[in-house]
Design a protein around this motif. Sequence first.
Motif, short mmCIF file in Angstrom:
data_model
loop_
_atom_site.label_atom_id
_atom_site.label_comp_id
_atom_site.label_asym_id
_atom_site.label_seq_id
_atom_site.Cartn_x
_atom_site.Cartn_y
_atom_site.Cartn_z
N CYS A 445 42.54 20.75 83.30
CA CYS A 445 43.77 19.99 83.55
C CYS A 445 44.86 20.98 83.95
CB CYS A 445 44.17 19.20 82.31
SG CYS A 445 45.68 18.23 82.56
N GLN A 446 45.45 20.79 85.17
CA GLN A 446 46.44 21.74 85.65
C GLN A 446 47.60 20.98 86.30
OE1 GLN A 446 44.77 24.77 88.17
NE2 GLN A 446 43.05 25.21 86.79
N ARG A 447 48.71 21.71 86.50
CA ARG A 447 49.87 21.15 87.18
C ARG A 447 50.29 22.12 88.28
NH1 ARG A 447 53.42 21.00 83.35
NH2 ARG A 447 54.80 22.69 84.02
N LEU A 448 50.38 21.57 89.55
CA LEU A 448 50.79 22.39 90.70
C LEU A 448 52.30 22.32 90.82
CD1 LEU A 448 49.88 24.09 93.16
CD2 LEU A 448 49.83 21.95 94.48
N THR A 449 52.96 23.48 90.82
CA THR A 449 54.42 23.52 90.90
C THR A 449 54.89 23.50 92.35
OG1 THR A 449 54.57 25.92 90.95
CG2 THR A 449 54.43 24.87 88.77
N ALA A 450 56.20 23.29 92.52
CA ALA A 450 56.78 23.27 93.86
C ALA A 450 56.71 24.63 94.53
CB ALA A 450 58.22 22.79 93.80
N LYS A 451 56.52 25.70 93.73
CA LYS A 451 56.42 27.04 94.29
C LYS A 451 55.00 27.39 94.69
CE LYS A 451 60.46 28.84 91.85
NZ LYS A 451 60.97 29.89 90.93
N GLY A 452 54.03 26.52 94.37
CA GLY A 452 52.65 26.74 94.78
C GLY A 452 51.76 27.30 93.69
#
Length: 626
Positions: A445-452
């Motif tokens: 389970c991961q979260r992709l940030t706006a910075k990549g």
Amino acid sequence: EYPFHRRVSGFTSSLRTSSAETFIPTSVDLANGLHRPHQKPAILRKISAAQQLSASEVVTHLGQTVVLASGTLSVLLHCEAVGNPKPTISWAKNGEEVKYNDRLLLQPDDSLQILAPVEADVGFYACNASNALGSDSVSIAVTLAGKPLIKASRATMINTESPAVTVDIGSMLKTIQKTNVSINCQVAGVPEAKVTWFKNKVKLSSTHHLHNGLLLIANVSLSDQGLYSCKASNPHGEVTESSQLLVLEPPRPLPYLEDLTAVLSSAGPSTHSVLTSPSGTKLTVRPGSSALIGCAVDGHPTPNITWLYSGEPLSLQHQLLAAGRILHILNVSDFTDGEFSCLAQNEAGSLTQVMTLAIQEYRWSVDRLTPCSASCGHRGLQLPQLRCLLDGAEVNTSYCRETPQPSLQPLACNRRDCPSRWMVTSWSPCTQSCGGGLQTRRVTCQRLTAKGSSIPVSNEACAQASKRPVDTQSCNRQPCVEWAASSWGQCNGPCIGPRLAVQHRQIFCQTKDGTSVSSDQCSSLPRPLSTQNCWTDACGVHWRVSLWTVCTATCGNYGFQSRRVDCVHVRTNRPVMEHHCSWRPRPANWQRCNITPCENGTCLRGGREGRREGRLLSGAGESSLR
């Protein structure tokens, strides 16, 4: 009181009930006397009925008719006028100024004297009195032996405004419709001449407005056009004068133009049409198209059409159709946006109708964007959509090829943190190629940030949004199969060369335990051959040749030698029929030899004996071959 008036012999005379002769200034205010300041000219008319004055010397006043006889030596025409300033007197004959000479004399009292009158002196003499305030004119007729005389005019009058117009007979009158027209036929003669009117040589009935030489045509229309004639007759003769009446209709707009419909039906699909109008119309067209512009006008006579562009005569390429009523613009791109006008003119007036031409422009548009390539994260991009527009409608981009393209820059979009989601790796290779195996992958389970960057989070953050993907699955569950083949069949076919006969075998798909299954299950495996070329016993032959015999001559041109050629089997070495060897070239069984010149007579004789022997051997050889 003023006396009443009537026409006498075609000109005005004032009459009292008595026959006494009196001079009365008809334009003078009698109550205030004759010396009113600043008075318009007034000619004194003779009050008497028309009468013949025939003597050697005739003295007469205006308002009478002079009849020239063979004994007339002099005629004196009196003209008296009042006015302030004092009027100037001039004389005219039949509308033209009198040219004085030794026979036509202007007397000190402004009377006109004609000495030794002749037939050329016959006509209407007008006395004209004028000052700064106005003018007055009265005529007197001079006839020959009492013959009828008509006062005619050769003028041309064009009336486009006045509601009523009066002309003398002999004039050409062009007037607008609904005008009240009066044609005056002033006649003279002794006895008084009778007046008869004609239209186009047909006598007019009494229903027409006829009154002592005056013809009234009320509210004229096109049907009143024609040639009107006035005939004056008395016992001494008759005379006729005519006036042409032309009814004018100024140019007026029409709601349609039939010629434009006909021309448009034969034009191409890229041709547009429009009518001009007094208030102006507009035509919007694409670049490169053609246009038909109609000038729908009517009038009498038919108006002349002049086309203008922005107020100037046309200079660029065009065509005029339908007697100039249609302007054909071959390529609107030759013009810029502007105003076309048609000027319709005839003698009754003019009419200008206009049409504004608007040429649509092809232009690039980047007002639309492609959908964003990502809903979140750092890679979302939108590209401007390059479109070619014509009047707001999208067209093929080839139309904009001559227009510079705007620069296209991608735009960032949806640059934000993505919701937590399950991330999976690729599946591992299957543990078995067939018969069932397993493969695995890693699930986080991961979260992709706006910075990549991707940040691992707890599984609970993803489980709220979606079910956890599996990390193990079965694979290659299909049974293990292989191709199997039967033994090769018999080699069949004629021998046409080495290994060109054919033999077959059966190919089938089966499982490892020998169970036959559909060939589709073995489709991923290389399939063995089911047909191959083979060698038959019939192909085991060849040509066998013997040694060459001795040449039949040692020199000359007639030496030859032979050998035996047989088709034999390779294995048994026995001769067989020659057609079994036909797939191989057959060797030659004889050939020439010792083809050299002979050097002595002995050799030549030996040569003849050799030739004879050669023929015998050749015959024996052919016999043995047969």
